[in-house]
Write a protein that holds these residues in place. Sequence first.
Motif, PDB file in Angstrom:
ATOM      1  N   VAL A  93      50.495 -24.609   3.776  1.00 34.97           N
ATOM      2  CA  VAL A  93      50.241 -25.764   4.637  1.00 34.97           C
ATOM      3  C   VAL A  93      49.695 -26.943   3.832  1.00 34.97           C
ATOM      4  N   GLY A  94      49.077 -26.653   2.689  1.00 35.37           N
ATOM      5  CA  GLY A  94      48.511 -27.723   1.863  1.00 35.37           C
ATOM      6  C   GLY A  94      47.041 -27.962   2.139  1.00 35.37           C
ATOM      7  N   GLY A  95      46.355 -26.958   2.626  1.00 35.61           N
ATOM      8  CA  GLY A  95      44.941 -27.122   2.961  1.00 35.61           C
ATOM      9  C   GLY A  95      44.015 -27.165   1.769  1.00 35.61           C
ATOM     10  N   TYR A  96      44.495 -26.720   0.605  1.00 34.98           N
ATOM     11  CA  TYR A  96      43.643 -26.725  -0.578  1.00 34.98           C
ATOM     12  C   TYR A  96      43.497 -28.109  -1.198  1.00 34.98           C
ATOM     13  N   ARG A  97      44.187 -29.085  -0.661  1.00 34.90           N
ATOM     14  CA  ARG A  97      43.994 -30.462  -1.137  1.00 34.90           C
ATOM     15  C   ARG A  97      42.593 -30.956  -0.817  1.00 34.90           C
ATOM     16  N   TYR A  98      41.986 -30.394   0.220  1.00 37.16           N
ATOM     17  CA  TYR A  98      40.681 -30.862   0.682  1.00 37.16           C
ATOM     18  C   TYR A  98      39.533 -30.029   0.139  1.00 37.16           C
ATOM     19  N   VAL A  99      39.828 -29.097  -0.767  1.00 36.15           N
ATOM     20  CA  VAL A  99      38.810 -28.213  -1.321  1.00 36.15           C
ATOM     21  C   VAL A  99      38.566 -28.601  -2.772  1.00 36.15           C
ATOM     22  N   ALA A 100      37.282 -28.733  -3.139  1.00 35.68           N
ATOM     23  CA  ALA A 100      36.957 -29.147  -4.498  1.00 35.68           C
ATOM     24  C   ALA A 100      37.105 -27.996  -5.491  1.00 35.68           C
ATOM     25  N   TYR A 101      36.701 -26.794  -5.123  1.00 40.82           N
ATOM     26  CA  TYR A 101      36.732 -25.654  -6.030  1.00 40.82           C
ATOM     27  C   TYR A 101      37.333 -24.470  -5.293  1.00 40.82           C
ATOM     28  N   ARG A 102      38.609 -24.211  -5.554  1.00 41.51           N
ATOM     29  CA  ARG A 102      39.377 -23.219  -4.798  1.00 41.51           C
ATOM     30  C   ARG A 102      38.798 -21.793  -4.874  1.00 41.51           C
ATOM     31  N   PRO A 103      38.369 -21.285  -6.048  1.00 37.99           N
ATOM     32  CA  PRO A 103      37.832 -19.920  -6.077  1.00 37.99           C
ATOM     33  C   PRO A 103      36.613 -19.729  -5.178  1.00 37.99           C
ATOM     34  N   LEU A 104      35.782 -20.741  -5.083  1.00 38.34           N
ATOM     35  CA  LEU A 104      34.616 -20.643  -4.208  1.00 38.34           C
ATOM     36  C   LEU A 104      35.036 -20.622  -2.739  1.00 38.34           C
ATOM     37  N   ALA A 105      36.041 -21.387  -2.398  1.00 40.74           N
ATOM     38  CA  ALA A 105      36.557 -21.385  -1.026  1.00 40.74           C
ATOM     39  C   ALA A 105      37.187 -20.035  -0.687  1.00 40.74           C
ATOM     40  N   ASP A 106      37.893 -19.428  -1.657  1.00 43.40           N
ATOM     41  CA  ASP A 106      38.485 -18.111  -1.433  1.00 43.40           C
ATOM     42  C   ASP A 106      37.412 -17.040  -1.257  1.00 43.40           C
ATOM     43  N   LEU A 107      36.351 -17.119  -2.064  1.00 41.50           N
ATOM     44  CA  LEU A 107      35.244 -16.170  -1.932  1.00 41.50           C
ATOM     45  C   LEU A 107      34.558 -16.315  -0.579  1.00 41.50           C
ATOM     46  N   ALA A 108      34.345 -17.544  -0.148  1.00 41.95           N
ATOM     47  CA  ALA A 108      33.724 -17.776   1.156  1.00 41.95           C
ATOM     48  C   ALA A 108      34.605 -17.251   2.281  1.00 41.95           C
ATOM     49  N   LEU A 109      35.897 -17.419   2.156  1.00 45.78           N
ATOM     50  CA  LEU A 109      36.833 -16.908   3.145  1.00 45.78           C
ATOM     51  C   LEU A 109      36.776 -15.385   3.202  1.00 45.78           C
ATOM     52  N   PHE A 110      36.715 -14.739   2.033  1.00 47.77           N
ATOM     53  CA  PHE A 110      36.603 -13.280   1.975  1.00 47.77           C
ATOM     54  C   PHE A 110      35.322 -12.797   2.647  1.00 47.77           C
ATOM     55  N   VAL A 111      34.209 -13.453   2.363  1.00 46.05           N
ATOM     56  CA  VAL A 111      32.926 -13.045   2.945  1.00 46.05           C
ATOM     57  C   VAL A 111      32.936 -13.231   4.459  1.00 46.05           C
ATOM     58  N   ILE A 112      33.522 -14.306   4.926  1.00 45.79           N
ATOM     59  CA  ILE A 112      33.604 -14.550   6.367  1.00 45.79           C
ATOM     60  C   ILE A 112      34.461 -13.486   7.045  1.00 45.79           C
ATOM     61  N   ILE A 113      35.599 -13.162   6.461  1.00 47.09           N
ATOM     62  CA  ILE A 113      36.481 -12.149   7.054  1.00 47.09           C
ATOM     63  C   ILE A 113      35.819 -10.779   7.016  1.00 47.09           C
ATOM     64  N   LEU A 114      35.155 -10.434   5.907  1.00 45.19           N
ATOM     65  CA  LEU A 114      34.459  -9.145   5.810  1.00 45.19           C
ATOM     66  C   LEU A 114      33.326  -9.054   6.835  1.00 45.19           C
ATOM     67  N   GLY A 115      32.588 -10.121   6.997  1.00 43.75           N
ATOM     68  CA  GLY A 115      31.527 -10.130   8.001  1.00 43.75           C
ATOM     69  C   GLY A 115      32.067 -10.003   9.409  1.00 43.75           C
ATOM     70  N   LEU A 116      33.183 -10.653   9.683  1.00 43.02           N
ATOM     71  CA  LEU A 116      33.799 -10.563  11.004  1.00 43.02           C
ATOM     72  C   LEU A 116      34.310  -9.147  11.273  1.00 43.02           C
ATOM     73  N   LEU A 117      34.950  -8.537  10.286  1.00 44.51           N
ATOM     74  CA  LEU A 117      35.415  -7.159  10.448  1.00 44.51           C
ATOM     75  C   LEU A 117      34.246  -6.198  10.630  1.00 44.51           C
ATOM     76  N   SER A 118      33.182  -6.414   9.892  1.00 46.94           N
ATOM     77  CA  SER A 118      31.997  -5.571  10.027  1.00 46.94           C
ATOM     78  C   SER A 118      31.385  -5.711  11.415  1.00 46.94           C
ATOM     79  N   PHE A 119      31.356  -6.938  11.907  1.00 51.20           N
ATOM     80  CA  PHE A 119      30.810  -7.170  13.243  1.00 51.20           C
ATOM     81  C   PHE A 119      31.679  -6.522  14.318  1.00 51.20           C
ATOM     82  N   LEU A 120      32.993  -6.604  14.149  1.00 52.22           N
ATOM     83  CA  LEU A 120      33.900  -6.049  15.153  1.00 52.22           C
ATOM     84  C   LEU A 120      33.919  -4.526  15.166  1.00 52.22           C
TER      85      LEU A 120
END
Length: 71
Positions: A36-63
């Motif tokens: 989609v091109g959403g990484y144009r708005y992210v300054a540091y892609r690896p940090l955004a990917d790590l944050a996405l992983f943590v959010i998904i892991l937390g959501l799965l843990s909660f569910l």
Amino acid sequence: MKGDMIVAGVYFPTLLLLGIIALVLTGLLTRLINLVGGYRYVAYRPLADLALFVIILGLLSFLTSRPGAGA
């Protein structure tokens, strides 16, 4: 979240299985964001990917947590 899960008769820690599932979902979501091109708005892609992983892991843990199971 339960302590262990049984897969084909083998006990695995729940967090390990949830981490693997979160890693796969993060990979799929990362490809979608890149398409989609959403990484144009992210300054540091690896940090955004790590944050996405943590959010998904937390959501799965909660569910997968048991309601009413106190700490």
